[in-house]
Design a protein around this motif. Structure first.
Motif, PDB file in Angstrom:
ATOM      1  N   LYS A  24     -67.353  12.227-156.272  1.00 17.62           N
ATOM      2  CA  LYS A  24     -66.662  13.353-156.919  1.00 17.62           C
ATOM      3  C   LYS A  24     -67.633  14.155-157.775  1.00 17.62           C
ATOM      4  N   VAL A  25     -68.450  13.458-158.556  1.00 15.68           N
ATOM      5  CA  VAL A  25     -69.422  14.127-159.425  1.00 15.68           C
ATOM      6  C   VAL A  25     -70.384  14.973-158.609  1.00 15.68           C
ATOM      7  N   LEU A  26     -70.937  14.390-157.550  1.00 18.64           N
ATOM      8  CA  LEU A  26     -71.893  15.112-156.723  1.00 18.64           C
ATOM      9  C   LEU A  26     -71.233  16.295-156.012  1.00 18.64           C
ATOM     10  N   ALA A  27     -69.987  16.129-155.557  1.00 18.92           N
ATOM     11  CA  ALA A  27     -69.261  17.225-154.909  1.00 18.92           C
ATOM     12  C   ALA A  27     -69.071  18.386-155.873  1.00 18.92           C
ATOM     13  N   ASP A  55     -67.148   2.818-157.778  1.00 12.87           N
ATOM     14  CA  ASP A  55     -68.223   3.645-158.313  1.00 12.87           C
ATOM     15  C   ASP A  55     -68.635   4.722-157.315  1.00 12.87           C
ATOM     16  N   ALA A  56     -68.583   4.385-156.021  1.00 17.87           N
ATOM     17  CA  ALA A  56     -68.928   5.361-154.992  1.00 17.87           C
ATOM     18  C   ALA A  56     -67.947   6.525-155.010  1.00 17.87           C
ATOM     19  N   VAL A  57     -66.674   6.245-155.258  1.00 15.86           N
ATOM     20  CA  VAL A  57     -65.664   7.314-155.342  1.00 15.86           C
ATOM     21  C   VAL A  57     -65.982   8.240-156.506  1.00 15.86           C
ATOM     22  N   VAL A  58     -66.248   7.670-157.661  1.00 18.50           N
ATOM     23  CA  VAL A  58     -66.545   8.474-158.850  1.00 18.50           C
ATOM     24  C   VAL A  58     -67.816   9.294-158.648  1.00 18.50           C
ATOM     25  N   GLU A  59     -68.866   8.659-158.171  1.00 17.65           N
ATOM     26  CA  GLU A  59     -70.139   9.361-157.986  1.00 17.65           C
ATOM     27  C   GLU A  59     -70.044  10.446-156.914  1.00 17.65           C
ATOM     28  N   SER A  96     -71.838   0.278-151.118  1.00 14.65           N
ATOM     29  CA  SER A  96     -70.869   1.207-150.550  1.00 14.65           C
ATOM     30  C   SER A  96     -71.515   2.569-150.408  1.00 14.65           C
ATOM     31  N   ILE A  97     -71.182   3.242-149.319  1.00 14.84           N
ATOM     32  CA  ILE A  97     -71.627   4.607-149.088  1.00 14.84           C
ATOM     33  C   ILE A  97     -70.407   5.493-149.227  1.00 14.84           C
ATOM     34  N   GLY A  98     -70.521   6.504-150.061  1.00 19.11           N
ATOM     35  CA  GLY A  98     -69.436   7.471-150.214  1.00 19.11           C
ATOM     36  C   GLY A  98     -69.934   8.839-149.816  1.00 19.11           C
ATOM     37  N   ASP A  99     -69.169   9.537-148.972  1.00 21.52           N
ATOM     38  CA  ASP A  99     -69.544  10.897-148.633  1.00 21.52           C
ATOM     39  C   ASP A  99     -68.316  11.791-148.642  1.00 21.52           C
ATOM     40  N   ILE A 100     -68.570  13.088-148.777  1.00 17.46           N
ATOM     41  CA  ILE A 100     -67.504  14.083-148.756  1.00 17.46           C
ATOM     42  C   ILE A 100     -67.536  14.717-147.375  1.00 17.46           C
ATOM     43  N   VAL A 101     -66.488  14.522-146.609  1.00 17.24           N
ATOM     44  CA  VAL A 101     -66.436  14.983-145.227  1.00 17.24           C
ATOM     45  C   VAL A 101     -66.671  16.486-145.138  1.00 17.24           C
ATOM     46  N   GLU A 102     -66.071  17.257-146.026  1.00 20.47           N
ATOM     47  CA  GLU A 102     -66.133  18.718-145.967  1.00 20.47           C
ATOM     48  C   GLU A 102     -67.419  19.303-146.538  1.00 20.47           C
ATOM     49  N   LEU A 103     -68.252  18.484-147.180  1.00 21.44           N
ATOM     50  CA  LEU A 103     -69.500  18.961-147.779  1.00 21.44           C
ATOM     51  C   LEU A 103     -70.671  18.153-147.220  1.00 21.44           C
TER      52      LEU A 103
END
Length: 69
Positions: free
Chosen positions: A40-43, A34-38, A15-22
């Motif tokens: 959030k941490v990176l954001a 896990d992608a959701v949690v990670e 899974s790829i998780g990204d923050i649209v605004e960042l």
């Protein structure tokens, strides 16, 4: 501040998780939870670095995450 976590699934099951605004806040994980949690941490790390450099206000009381698949 509202942050949107976008989750994409690859053919290999990752899974790829990204923050649209960042831009640049992207994580690769299995499973999608896990992608959701990670993401959030990176954001939070990215925002903390911007605060330390004085690029954004330290006001984060209204920080919210939403998940978009």
């Amino acid at each position: 501040m509202q942050l949107t976590i976008r989750i994409l699934r690859e053919m290999n099951g990752r899974s790829i998780g990204d923050i649209v605004e960042l831009p640049g806040v992207v994580v690769y994980c299995t499973p999608p939870e896990d992608a959701v949690v990670e993401a959030k941490v990176l954001a939070l790390r990215a925002i903390a670095e911007e605060v330390e450099r004085g690029e954004v206000s330290a006001e984060t009381d209204g920080l919210r995450f939403s998940v978009a698949a």
